[in-house]
Write a protein that holds these residues in place. Structure first.
Motif, PDB file in Angstrom:
ATOM      1  N   GLU A 155       0.829  -1.204   0.000  1.00  0.00           N
ATOM      2  CA  GLU A 155       0.000   0.000   0.000  1.00  0.00           C
ATOM      3  C   GLU A 155       0.870   1.262   0.000  1.00  0.00           C
ATOM      4  O   GLU A 155       0.621   2.199  -0.762  1.00  0.00           O
ATOM      5  N   LYS A 156       1.900   1.279   0.832  1.00  0.00           N
ATOM      6  CA  LYS A 156       2.803   2.442   0.913  1.00  0.00           C
ATOM      7  C   LYS A 156       3.534   2.646  -0.409  1.00  0.00           C
ATOM      8  O   LYS A 156       3.644   3.767  -0.892  1.00  0.00           O
ATOM      9  N   GLU A 188       2.760   1.587  -3.474  1.00  0.00           N
ATOM     10  CA  GLU A 188       1.871   1.952  -4.577  1.00  0.00           C
ATOM     11  C   GLU A 188       1.467   3.421  -4.537  1.00  0.00           C
ATOM     12  O   GLU A 188       1.151   4.010  -5.564  1.00  0.00           O
ATOM     13  N   SER A 189       1.502   4.019  -3.364  1.00  0.00           N
ATOM     14  CA  SER A 189       1.100   5.423  -3.257  1.00  0.00           C
ATOM     15  C   SER A 189       2.228   6.388  -3.650  1.00  0.00           C
ATOM     16  O   SER A 189       1.987   7.592  -3.766  1.00  0.00           O
ATOM     17  N   GLU A 190       3.422   5.873  -3.870  1.00  0.00           N
ATOM     18  CA  GLU A 190       4.569   6.723  -4.215  1.00  0.00           C
ATOM     19  C   GLU A 190       4.654   6.935  -5.728  1.00  0.00           C
ATOM     20  O   GLU A 190       4.207   6.106  -6.508  1.00  0.00           O
ATOM     21  N   THR A 191       5.274   8.048  -6.120  1.00  0.00           N
ATOM     22  CA  THR A 191       5.344   8.403  -7.536  1.00  0.00           C
ATOM     23  C   THR A 191       6.628   7.967  -8.222  1.00  0.00           C
ATOM     24  O   THR A 191       6.687   7.928  -9.443  1.00  0.00           O
TER      25      THR A 191
END
Length: 191
Positions: free
Chosen positions: A78-79, A81-84
């Motif tokens: 989850e962490k 996947e939220s990063e660019t």
């Protein structure tokens, strides 16, 4: 809340209490030194009650390890996947893994004990879970290399160095009994 819902809630709370007690025992002793009687006594339930929830010590042990590893890998995914970008993903992976292991120190101690004992039959499931954890990190490294953010490096070596650094920092934090605020400061140093 219905009577059935209350019973189910009470049952789940008792199961969690058994797991937390066993968690502490397994982190302090070797697997074969922990007895179901000890878990029952420290949980303040009858030995038969522990067996109502877990058919064997092995099932109890793996319930603990599996539950925590699934929670860890799920939250890491989850962490990430939220990063660019890969650098932010790597930062999230490292800091989240460190903070998770510091929060669940008993799990870390159990995990390291089994991880260091690769010949144990007990750690077969743990190896599968660890493979997923290592794959998450390897995927970040591969993506970073592909996008030119990281230089080419032996992937397995990089994964071992990163995980070794994190686990070494967690062990040092446990040994030095650092508190949550110190751990939060430490996470940035680790990255």
């Amino acid at each position: 809340m219905t009577v059935q819902e209350r019973r189910e809630r009470k049952k789940n709370l008792k199961r969690e209490k058994i797991i937390e007690t066993a968690f502490e025992l397994f982190s302090q002793k070797n697997y074969h030194e922990v007895m179901m009687e000890d878990v029952a006594k420290l949980t303040s339930v009858a030995k038969g009650t522990v067996y109502n929830y877990f058919r064997s010590k092995e099932e109890l042990y793996f319930s603990i390890m599996k539950q925590r590893m699934e929670k860890l890998t799920g939250s890491l995914k989850e962490k990430i996947e939220s990063e660019t970008n890969s650098i932010d993903s790597l930062r999230s992976f490292i800091t989240h893994l460190y903070l998770f292991m510091m929060k669940y120190q008993n799990f870390f101690l159990m995990y390291r004990k089994e991880n260091l004992n690769k010949e144990s039959d007990i750690c077969t499931e743990l190896k599968t879970q660890e493979f997923e954890l290592r794959n998450l990190l390897a995927g970040i490294i591969r993506t970073g290399e592909t996008k030119g953010l990281f230089r080419q490096i032996d992937e397995d070596f990089a994964v071992n160095v990163i995980l070794g650094g994190i686990f070494g920092a967690v062990q040092r934090g446990i040994d030095n009994i650092i508190n949550d605020s110190e751990a939060r400061k430490e996470k940035d140093k680790i990255f």
